[in-house]
Design a protein around this motif. Structure first.
Motif, mmCIF file in Angstrom:
data_model
loop_
_atom_site.group_PDB
_atom_site.id
_atom_site.type_symbol
_atom_site.label_atom_id
_atom_site.label_comp_id
_atom_site.label_asym_id
_atom_site.label_seq_id
_atom_site.Cartn_x
_atom_site.Cartn_y
_atom_site.Cartn_z
ATOM 1 N N UNK A 15 41.381 37.932 34.178
ATOM 2 C CA UNK A 15 42.667 37.893 35.404
ATOM 3 C C UNK A 15 44.070 37.410 34.299
ATOM 4 N N UNK A 16 43.486 38.064 33.007
ATOM 5 C CA UNK A 16 44.842 38.510 32.501
ATOM 6 C C UNK A 16 45.435 39.512 32.149
ATOM 7 N N UNK A 17 46.950 39.528 31.675
ATOM 8 C CA UNK A 17 47.274 40.624 32.072
ATOM 9 C C UNK A 17 47.746 41.523 30.773
ATOM 10 N N UNK A 18 47.562 42.624 30.979
ATOM 11 C CA UNK A 18 48.151 43.554 29.732
ATOM 12 C C UNK A 18 49.112 44.889 29.798
ATOM 13 N N UNK A 19 50.042 45.361 28.943
ATOM 14 C CA UNK A 19 51.300 46.134 29.247
ATOM 15 C C UNK A 19 50.683 47.855 28.510
ATOM 16 N N UNK A 20 50.909 48.716 29.561
ATOM 17 C CA UNK A 20 50.629 50.263 28.923
ATOM 18 C C UNK A 20 51.546 50.705 28.561
ATOM 19 N N UNK A 58 56.485 56.010 43.815
ATOM 20 C CA UNK A 58 54.644 55.242 43.561
ATOM 21 C C UNK A 58 53.669 55.747 43.637
ATOM 22 N N UNK A 59 52.702 55.457 43.203
ATOM 23 C CA UNK A 59 51.520 56.128 44.218
ATOM 24 C C UNK A 59 50.528 55.320 43.268
ATOM 25 N N UNK A 60 49.360 54.471 44.042
ATOM 26 C CA UNK A 60 48.291 53.368 43.127
ATOM 27 C C UNK A 60 46.780 53.903 44.094
ATOM 28 N N UNK A 61 46.429 53.687 42.619
ATOM 29 C CA UNK A 61 44.731 53.766 43.602
ATOM 30 C C UNK A 61 44.039 52.796 43.669
ATOM 31 N N UNK A 62 43.933 52.538 45.138
ATOM 32 C CA UNK A 62 44.109 51.452 45.923
ATOM 33 C C UNK A 62 43.149 50.605 45.583
ATOM 34 N N UNK A 63 42.035 50.621 44.452
ATOM 35 C CA UNK A 63 41.749 49.966 43.097
ATOM 36 C C UNK A 63 42.372 48.766 42.531
ATOM 37 N N UNK A 64 43.943 49.862 42.420
ATOM 38 C CA UNK A 64 44.554 48.670 41.931
ATOM 39 C C UNK A 64 45.718 48.200 42.544
ATOM 40 N N UNK A 66 48.591 46.345 43.964
ATOM 41 C CA UNK A 66 49.053 44.857 44.538
ATOM 42 C C UNK A 66 48.656 44.087 42.624
ATOM 43 N N UNK A 67 48.175 45.034 41.543
ATOM 44 C CA UNK A 67 47.904 43.860 41.217
ATOM 45 C C UNK A 67 48.528 45.072 39.928
ATOM 46 N N UNK A 68 48.252 46.550 39.409
ATOM 47 C CA UNK A 68 49.221 47.589 38.940
ATOM 48 C C UNK A 68 50.872 48.399 39.323
ATOM 49 N N UNK A 84 47.992 43.737 36.079
ATOM 50 C CA UNK A 84 47.604 42.075 35.885
ATOM 51 C C UNK A 84 46.419 42.001 37.232
ATOM 52 N N UNK A 85 46.229 40.294 37.026
ATOM 53 C CA UNK A 85 44.774 39.978 37.593
ATOM 54 C C UNK A 85 43.732 41.170 37.549
ATOM 55 N N UNK A 86 43.398 41.052 35.701
ATOM 56 C CA UNK A 86 42.434 42.164 35.039
ATOM 57 C C UNK A 86 41.031 41.772 35.702
#
Length: 118
Positions: A15-20, A58-64, A66-68, A84-86
């Motif tokens: 549920x936490x967040x990180x920024x790479x 941008x493009x995203x994997x389905x698994x991320x 709405x969260x990344x 987010x919402x890890x």
């Protein structure tokens, strides 16, 4: 010589967040795109997100989705991944990549570990 250096990984609770962050150095020229990939132990390296350098598309994997969120900074020649919402299944080594052609990544960083665990 082009170099990509990631930072920002670490241990976070579900549920936490990180920024790479990923900073490019050297004679990079103008990228077509930069992206993030991840690899969990025993699994293949998977696409996470990418951003086209000129348009910001941008493009995203389905698994991320709405969260990344992937973003870029022209002035710093850098790309970021806000996570987010890890979830525990997001645990992996995360790699930054950059290239000059669509879907083609020529340069890779060394990776930064993200561990999601309570």
């Amino acid at each position: 010589q082009v170099r990509l250096e990631e930072s920002g990984g670490g241990l976070v609770q579900p549920g936490g967040s990180l920024r790479l962050s990923c900073a490019a150095s050297g004679r990079t020229g103008s990228w077509h795109a930069m992206g993030w990939f991840r690899q969990a132990p025993g699994l293949e390296r998977d696409f996470v997100a990418a951003i086209t350098w000129s348009s910001g598309t941008t493009s995203y994997a389905d698994s991320v989705k709405g969260r990344f969120l992937i973003s870029r900074d022209y002035a710093k020649n850098a790309v970021y991944l806000q996570m987010n919402s890890l979830k525990p299944e997001d645990t992996a080594a995360y790699y930054c990549a950059a290239g000059y052609g669509a879907g083609s990544y020529r340069y890779w960083g060394q990776g930064t570990q993200v561990t999601v665990s309570s």
